[in-house]
Design a protein around this motif. Structure first.
Motif, mmCIF file in Angstrom:
data_model
loop_
_atom_site.group_PDB
_atom_site.id
_atom_site.type_symbol
_atom_site.label_atom_id
_atom_site.label_comp_id
_atom_site.label_asym_id
_atom_site.label_seq_id
_atom_site.Cartn_x
_atom_site.Cartn_y
_atom_site.Cartn_z
ATOM 1 N N GLY A 75 0.780 -1.236 0.000
ATOM 2 C CA GLY A 75 0.000 0.000 0.000
ATOM 3 C C GLY A 75 0.805 1.275 0.000
ATOM 4 O O GLY A 75 0.279 2.340 -0.353
ATOM 5 N N ALA A 76 2.093 1.220 0.400
ATOM 6 C CA ALA A 76 2.939 2.412 0.409
ATOM 7 C C ALA A 76 4.028 2.316 -0.656
ATOM 8 O O ALA A 76 5.089 2.943 -0.533
ATOM 9 C CB ALA A 76 3.555 2.606 1.794
ATOM 10 N N ASP A 77 3.772 1.552 -1.708
ATOM 11 C CA ASP A 77 4.743 1.323 -2.776
ATOM 12 C C ASP A 77 4.957 2.594 -3.596
ATOM 13 O O ASP A 77 3.995 3.223 -4.042
ATOM 14 C CB ASP A 77 4.228 0.208 -3.687
ATOM 15 C CG ASP A 77 5.316 -0.431 -4.529
ATOM 16 O OD1 ASP A 77 6.257 0.274 -4.910
ATOM 17 O OD2 ASP A 77 5.198 -1.631 -4.821
ATOM 18 N N ARG A 78 6.217 2.962 -3.816
ATOM 19 C CA ARG A 78 6.543 4.125 -4.643
ATOM 20 C C ARG A 78 7.253 3.731 -5.936
ATOM 21 O O ARG A 78 7.700 4.607 -6.677
ATOM 22 C CB ARG A 78 7.420 5.098 -3.837
ATOM 23 C CG ARG A 78 6.695 5.704 -2.638
ATOM 24 C CD ARG A 78 7.643 6.481 -1.738
ATOM 25 N NE ARG A 78 6.944 7.050 -0.605
ATOM 26 C CZ ARG A 78 7.545 7.626 0.435
ATOM 27 N NH1 ARG A 78 8.881 7.684 0.466
ATOM 28 N NH2 ARG A 78 6.858 8.128 1.428
ATOM 29 N N ALA A 79 7.354 2.428 -6.175
ATOM 30 C CA ALA A 79 7.951 1.947 -7.416
ATOM 31 C C ALA A 79 6.876 1.519 -8.413
ATOM 32 O O ALA A 79 6.987 1.790 -9.612
ATOM 33 C CB ALA A 79 8.899 0.795 -7.133
ATOM 34 N N ILE A 80 5.859 0.826 -7.935
ATOM 35 C CA ILE A 80 4.676 0.498 -8.735
ATOM 36 C C ILE A 80 3.473 1.043 -7.987
ATOM 37 O O ILE A 80 3.213 0.656 -6.837
ATOM 38 C CB ILE A 80 4.515 -1.020 -8.949
ATOM 39 C CG1 ILE A 80 5.719 -1.605 -9.693
ATOM 40 C CG2 ILE A 80 3.235 -1.313 -9.733
ATOM 41 C CD1 ILE A 80 5.629 -3.109 -9.895
ATOM 42 N N ASN A 81 2.752 1.955 -8.614
ATOM 43 C CA ASN A 81 1.569 2.536 -7.990
ATOM 44 C C ASN A 81 0.677 1.422 -7.433
ATOM 45 O O ASN A 81 0.335 0.485 -8.153
ATOM 46 C CB ASN A 81 0.804 3.344 -9.052
ATOM 47 C CG ASN A 81 -0.348 4.149 -8.472
ATOM 48 O OD1 ASN A 81 -0.962 3.760 -7.483
ATOM 49 N ND2 ASN A 81 -0.644 5.264 -9.106
ATOM 50 N N PRO B 64 -0.997 -2.087 4.131
ATOM 51 C CA PRO B 64 -1.099 -0.655 3.850
ATOM 52 C C PRO B 64 0.199 0.122 3.953
ATOM 53 O O PRO B 64 0.408 1.093 3.227
ATOM 54 C CB PRO B 64 -2.118 -0.163 4.896
ATOM 55 C CG PRO B 64 -2.881 -1.384 5.284
ATOM 56 C CD PRO B 64 -1.912 -2.516 5.195
ATOM 57 N N ASP B 65 1.096 -0.284 4.843
ATOM 58 C CA ASP B 65 2.316 0.483 5.085
ATOM 59 C C ASP B 65 3.552 -0.120 4.419
ATOM 60 O O ASP B 65 4.672 0.350 4.639
ATOM 61 C CB ASP B 65 2.572 0.597 6.594
ATOM 62 C CG ASP B 65 1.433 1.296 7.313
ATOM 63 O OD1 ASP B 65 0.886 2.270 6.751
ATOM 64 O OD2 ASP B 65 1.074 0.858 8.422
ATOM 65 N N ALA B 66 3.362 -1.129 3.594
ATOM 66 C CA ALA B 66 4.497 -1.835 3.009
ATOM 67 C C ALA B 66 5.071 -1.099 1.811
ATOM 68 O O ALA B 66 4.345 -0.568 0.973
ATOM 69 C CB ALA B 66 4.091 -3.243 2.592
ATOM 70 N N SER B 67 6.410 -1.100 1.717
ATOM 71 C CA SER B 67 7.102 -0.526 0.570
ATOM 72 C C SER B 67 7.194 -1.564 -0.546
ATOM 73 O O SER B 67 6.721 -2.696 -0.412
ATOM 74 C CB SER B 67 8.515 -0.086 0.963
ATOM 75 O OG SER B 67 9.369 -1.222 1.074
ATOM 76 N N HIS B 68 7.849 -1.182 -1.632
ATOM 77 C CA HIS B 68 8.046 -2.107 -2.741
ATOM 78 C C HIS B 68 8.874 -3.316 -2.319
ATOM 79 O O HIS B 68 8.706 -4.415 -2.853
ATOM 80 C CB HIS B 68 8.739 -1.376 -3.898
ATOM 81 C CG HIS B 68 8.722 -2.124 -5.183
ATOM 82 N ND1 HIS B 68 7.563 -2.487 -5.831
ATOM 83 C CD2 HIS B 68 9.733 -2.605 -5.959
ATOM 84 C CE1 HIS B 68 7.845 -3.138 -6.946
ATOM 85 N NE2 HIS B 68 9.157 -3.227 -7.041
#
Length: 240
Positions: free
Chosen positions: A188-194, A213-217
């Protein structure tokens, strides 16, 4: 369905290597699930999917294919192999047949990744140069692994494996999720793939979806237990 426990084949994505699965592998093996994490060449959708399919074809018995990021596109194509019984997408692209990653991503706002790619060149077999990309090293922690320890992200940034730019424009020759059951974990907090790209693909594929929800890529590194739990669900469902 099969009564034999499938082998889990973990396919990493761009800017990383198979070591990104280390925590997931430990969790799965702790539950007696056979695992293989082959290298991804990162040279293009067709070539990379063919490589993954060749690995799968040499495994005796059923396989659950797991793809992270760009690896999701590869399992979508390679998953057409007869012994693949399930697909698991982890913060991944889920393209349709005859659809490119650029087309899929273009439906939604660009992620932070798009403005932080660095271009390099490499020689092709014919001697002409081709373009490959990495993430700007200074931006890597926030773009790729915001929930991973800073000292780890610095190493990951320095050890990136570049992706051939052509991978964004090649189209998928198959969509295995049309005939194989699928599962998806949305970061949910991915900034590499929307995350909207992830949700759209998972919904279109009819996947069983779990969202962190708070996980990165880099969710396979930051939340290996949750990733392994979803994969285990797929293994159980396809072993009945």
């Amino acid at each position: 369905m099969t009564t034999r426990t499938p082998t889990v084949v973990l396919v990493h994505g761009a800017f990383a290597d198979a070591a990104c699965w280390m925590g997931v592998i430990s969790e799965l093996r702790g539950h007696g699930i056979p695992v293989l994490a082959p290298p991804n060449p990162l040279r293009g959708l067709a070539a990379d999917a063919s490589y993954v399919a060749s690995v799968v074809s040499q495994i005796d018995g059923p396989v659950v294919l797991v793809g992270h990021s760009y690896g999701g596109a590869l399992i979508t194509v390679a998953g057409a192999a007869e012994n693949v019984v399930g697909l698991v997408y982890v913060a991944a692209y889920v393209p349709h047949e005859d659809e490119s990653l650029g087309e899929l991503q273009g439906r939604f706002p660009d992620p932070l990744l798009s403005s932080n790619l660095k271009e390099w060149t490499y020689p092709c077999d014919d001697g002409d140069p081709a373009v490959e990309v990495t993430i700007d090293e200074a931006a890597f922690p926030s773009v790729f692994a915001a929930d991973v320890a800073v000292e780890v992200t610095r190493v990951l940034a320095a050890a990136q494996r570049p992706l051939a730019a052509a991978a964004f424009v090649e189209t998928a020759s198959a969509a295995a999720w049309l005939t194989k059951p699928s599962w998806a974990l949305v970061a949910g907090a991915d900034r590499a793939i929307n995350p909207e790209v992830q949700r759209f693909g998972a919904r279109r594929a009819g996947a069983v979806v779990v969202e962190l929800p708070d996980a990165s890529h880099a969710v396979a590194l930051s939340a290996p237990r949750q990733v392994a739990e979803l994969i285990s669900d797929a293994v159980r469902a396809t072993s009945r």
